[in-house]
Design a protein around this motif. Structure first.
Motif, mmCIF file in Angstrom:
data_model
loop_
_atom_site.group_PDB
_atom_site.id
_atom_site.type_symbol
_atom_site.label_atom_id
_atom_site.label_comp_id
_atom_site.label_asym_id
_atom_site.label_seq_id
_atom_site.Cartn_x
_atom_site.Cartn_y
_atom_site.Cartn_z
ATOM 1 N N ARG A 66 -6.433 3.677 -8.877
ATOM 2 C CA ARG A 66 -6.043 2.583 -8.002
ATOM 3 C C ARG A 66 -7.327 2.074 -7.364
ATOM 4 O O ARG A 66 -8.256 2.859 -7.114
ATOM 5 C CB ARG A 66 -5.084 3.069 -6.913
ATOM 6 N N ALA A 67 -7.428 0.772 -7.113
ATOM 7 C CA ALA A 67 -8.670 0.246 -6.518
ATOM 8 C C ALA A 67 -8.474 -1.207 -6.136
ATOM 9 O O ALA A 67 -7.845 -1.961 -6.866
ATOM 10 C CB ALA A 67 -9.812 0.353 -7.529
ATOM 11 N N GLY A 68 -9.020 -1.558 -4.973
ATOM 12 C CA GLY A 68 -8.953 -2.957 -4.553
ATOM 13 C C GLY A 68 -9.740 -3.148 -3.273
ATOM 14 O O GLY A 68 -9.649 -2.331 -2.363
ATOM 15 N N THR A 94 -5.453 -3.179 -6.945
ATOM 16 C CA THR A 94 -4.525 -2.797 -5.881
ATOM 17 C C THR A 94 -4.565 -3.884 -4.813
ATOM 18 O O THR A 94 -5.650 -4.238 -4.346
ATOM 19 C CB THR A 94 -4.945 -1.437 -5.300
ATOM 20 N N ASN A 123 -7.313 -3.566 2.743
ATOM 21 C CA ASN A 123 -7.129 -2.317 1.971
ATOM 22 C C ASN A 123 -6.736 -2.609 0.519
ATOM 23 O O ASN A 123 -6.134 -1.785 -0.149
ATOM 24 C CB ASN A 123 -6.074 -1.426 2.641
ATOM 25 N N TYR A 181 8.869 0.910 1.063
ATOM 26 C CA TYR A 181 7.853 0.038 1.662
ATOM 27 C C TYR A 181 8.373 -0.835 2.799
ATOM 28 O O TYR A 181 7.604 -1.523 3.456
ATOM 29 C CB TYR A 181 7.256 -0.880 0.578
ATOM 30 N N MET A 294 1.426 12.652 -4.812
ATOM 31 C CA MET A 294 1.449 11.473 -3.943
ATOM 32 C C MET A 294 1.616 11.837 -2.468
ATOM 33 O O MET A 294 1.655 10.977 -1.606
ATOM 34 C CB MET A 294 2.612 10.557 -4.343
ATOM 35 N N LYS A 326 -5.799 10.263 -8.510
ATOM 36 C CA LYS A 326 -6.125 10.309 -7.085
ATOM 37 C C LYS A 326 -7.613 10.555 -6.919
ATOM 38 O O LYS A 326 -8.330 10.827 -7.886
ATOM 39 C CB LYS A 326 -5.300 11.412 -6.415
ATOM 40 N N GLU A 330 -8.609 11.039 -0.760
ATOM 41 C CA GLU A 330 -7.207 10.699 -0.500
ATOM 42 C C GLU A 330 -6.814 10.967 0.950
ATOM 43 O O GLU A 330 -6.085 10.187 1.551
ATOM 44 C CB GLU A 330 -6.294 11.485 -1.447
ATOM 45 N N ILE A 334 -9.376 4.711 2.127
ATOM 46 C CA ILE A 334 -9.796 4.007 0.912
ATOM 47 C C ILE A 334 -11.054 4.697 0.365
ATOM 48 O O ILE A 334 -12.031 4.869 1.093
ATOM 49 C CB ILE A 334 -10.105 2.522 1.229
ATOM 50 N N PRO A 335 -11.039 5.129 -0.878
ATOM 51 C CA PRO A 335 -12.168 5.902 -1.420
ATOM 52 C C PRO A 335 -13.388 5.032 -1.710
ATOM 53 O O PRO A 335 -13.247 3.833 -1.963
ATOM 54 C CB PRO A 335 -11.604 6.449 -2.731
HETATM 55 C C1 LIG Z 1 0.454 4.280 -3.609
HETATM 56 C C2 LIG Z 1 -0.390 4.929 -2.543
HETATM 57 C C3 LIG Z 1 -1.729 5.352 -3.093
HETATM 58 O O1 LIG Z 1 -2.552 4.219 -3.333
HETATM 59 C C4 LIG Z 1 -3.882 4.531 -2.924
HETATM 60 N N1 LIG Z 1 -4.545 3.274 -2.583
HETATM 61 C C5 LIG Z 1 -4.015 2.295 -1.832
HETATM 62 N N2 LIG Z 1 -4.914 1.292 -1.697
HETATM 63 C C6 LIG Z 1 -6.027 1.670 -2.380
HETATM 64 C C7 LIG Z 1 -7.287 1.074 -2.621
HETATM 65 N N3 LIG Z 1 -7.577 -0.132 -2.121
HETATM 66 N N4 LIG Z 1 -8.190 1.730 -3.374
HETATM 67 C C8 LIG Z 1 -7.882 2.954 -3.892
HETATM 68 N N5 LIG Z 1 -6.704 3.573 -3.698
HETATM 69 C C9 LIG Z 1 -5.795 2.930 -2.953
HETATM 70 C C10 LIG Z 1 -3.703 5.451 -1.731
HETATM 71 O O2 LIG Z 1 -4.816 6.245 -1.579
HETATM 72 C C11 LIG Z 1 -2.504 6.250 -2.160
HETATM 73 O O3 LIG Z 1 -2.952 7.346 -2.915
#
Ligand SMILES: CC[C@H]1O[C@@H](n2cnc3c(N)ncnc32)[C@H](O)[C@@H]1O
Length: 483
Positions: A66-68, A94, A123, A181, A294, A326, A330, A334-335
């Motif tokens: 996931r990334a954004g 994301t 985010n 959500y 999760m 993940k 986490e 945000i990583p």
């Molecule tokens: C469904 C929730 C998951 O999406 C991840 N998440 C949400 N936004 C980001 C993001 N912007 N970059 C990386 N991981 C993300 C969050 O860490 C969680 O594990």
């Protein structure tokens, strides 16, 4: 309730489309015919459904992060880093929380603030504000397929812009992006919003453009039993295919007990094919996605890698088509791109080492599969009864009756009566069944296994077990044992 599972008619779709494309100025850049041509110009290597089909045929498990981030250039840099340094087989975008709530004015402010401060103040990636051309810049800057990942109850404009922008996969659904959500958005309204999304994708499919759909499997990501998440996944698959979707990735969030999770991965596509056929819907391509844990994560990065690895092992042995990765950040937020890439490399190391191994069928695995099939069928059959054969109507009524009940969901449309807890082997069982339609033999199966844990821990099964389980993994355990 004029809700129906039947395919939305063209007039209704076009009526909504005028309204949707007017919700933000970037909507005016969407032209369906031009977008079809752009999608068709993409190389096969960027079509999600094509790569998923190849992976399924070869028995591969792909890794996707996931990334954004807020700004386009930084977002592209991030995705390229995850592709090149992480080895991501698929890339996300994301989407940020403002966009998920259709709050594009605040998303715009976040973009401007990020540009001023020099770091992401959102985010996720605000795709609606950036628009079609920006999405195409992303797609053209990377080599692998890109998917929209978000959590949007009304995801119509986001779909129009990102699909016109060349994304070839769209996550979510009218249940899975509402119940976990939102607090106060009706299920009927979000099912209708998502019927628009799926009809749009159906129209692309009718033009020969493949867009894959991935209902959000994990739901609240907190001790969700396989039967509950499978019931939602199969229903969202039925709703999507009814609107013309022809390629589905059905998802499941890791619970933590290997046998139960592999059983969940084996049974999910079986149930989807069974109920699509039962309803006379066309055969579609079905793949699976496994979400690494999760729930709460350990802060310690080494322990976090342990949790990530356990998810990778389960995805590999369960032969999921895709695993969502993940990161060791986490528990923090945000990583960084480095941490995100490290999570992917850890995962891919395990996927590669385990690709020639499978979990053998054992009596325990067979029993878990049998239970998940029986439980999910009990829920789905009741949903169809309540809807008099209409899965959309049945879903609304099933939530009203607590027949579908998602643990720890914020939505006031969710009954919230069931209570999950781990048994002594860490498998997720039900301590309280609420109104889910499980017969006595199924209930006895759950009660006995939780009672065994009580004996092992010298305490009566209680809500305390649930609390202990919620914090367990963050504390380095799986089962929330007492002190
Ligand atoms: C469904 C929730 C998951 O999406 C991840 N998440 C949400 N936004 C980001 C993001 N912007 N970059 C990386 N991981 C993300 C969050 O860490 C969680 O594990």
């Amino acid at each position: 309730m004029d809700l129906t599972v039947r395919q939305m008619d063209t007039e209704e779709f076009q009526r909504q489309r005028q309204e949707v494309l007017g919700q933000w100025p970037t909507g005016k850049d969407v032209s369906f015919e031009e977008a079809v041509a752009y999608q068709k110009s993409l190389p096969k290597s960027k079509i999600f459904a094509e790569k998923l089909a190849e992976g399924k045929a070869k028995g591969l498990t792909f890794a996707q992060p996931r990334a954004g981030v807020a700004l386009l250039s930084e977002h592209i840099e991030l995705l390229r880093f995850l592709q090149d340094e992480g080895g991501a087989d698929f890339l996300p975008s994301t989407i940020d929380s403002y966009t998920r709530q259709n709050r594009y004015t605040e998303a715009q402010a976040g973009i401007e603030e990020s540009a001023m401060i020099g770091r992401s103040m959102l985010n996720g990636f605000p795709a609606v504000n950036h628009g079609v051309a920006a999405c195409r810049q992303i797609v053209e800057s990377v080599q692998v397929p890109v998917q929209v990942r978000h959590g949007t109850p009304d995801a119509r404009l986001l779909a129009e812009i990102t699909i016109a922008g060349g994304f070839t996969d769209y996550e979510g659904g009218g249940i899975s992006y509402n119940i976990p959500y939102s607090k106060d958005v009706s299920i009927e309204s979000t099912i209708k919003y998502w019927q628009y999304v799926d009809r749009l994708i159906g129209l692309y499919e009718e033009q020969g453009v493949k867009i894959n759909r991935e209902p959000f499997g994990p739901l609240t990501g907190t001790l969700v039993p396989p039967s509950i998440s499978h019931a939602v996944a199969v229903i969202e698959g039925i709703l999507a295919v009814s609107q013309g979707v022809r390629s589905l990735t059905l998802g499941y969030g890791q619970c933590g007990n290997l046998i139960q999770d592999v059983a969940a991965l084996h049974t999910l596509p079986v149930l989807a094919e069974e109920y699509l056929a039962k309803l006379g819907l066309p055969k579609v391509m079905i793949t699976t996605v496994f979400h690494q844990w999760m729930g709460g994560f350990p802060q310690d990065e080494a322990k976090a890698f342990g949790v990530i690895s356990w998810g990778a092992v389960t995805a590999a042995l369960g032969k999921a088509t895709k695993v969502i990765v993940k990161t060791p950040h986490e528990a923090l937020g945000i990583p960084t791109k480095e941490a995100n890439a490290a999570g992917i490399r850890t995962t891919k190391q395990i996927l590669t080492m385990l690709k020639d191994q499978t979990l053998p069928m054992t009596p325990e695995l067979a029993l878990e599969e049998e239970m998940i099939l029986a439980e999910t069928r009990a829920i789905l059959d009741r949903v169809l009864d309540l809807g008099e054969g209409d899965a959309a109507v049945g879903t609304v009524r099933a939530f009203q009756a607590g027949v579908i009940d998602v643990p720890f969901a914020p939505s006031r449309y969710n009954a919230g009566k069931i209570l999950p807890a781990r048994d002594t082997s860490g498998a997720v069982r039900l301590l309280d069944f609420g109104n889910v339609p499980f017969d006595e033999s199924i209930r006895e199966f759950h009660r006995e296994r939780i009672a065994q844990r009580g004996r092992d821990e010298d305490r009566d099964p209680s809500f305390q077990m649930v609390i202990d389980d919620i914090y367990a993994i963050g504390k380095g355990m799986l089962v929330g044992r007492p002190r």
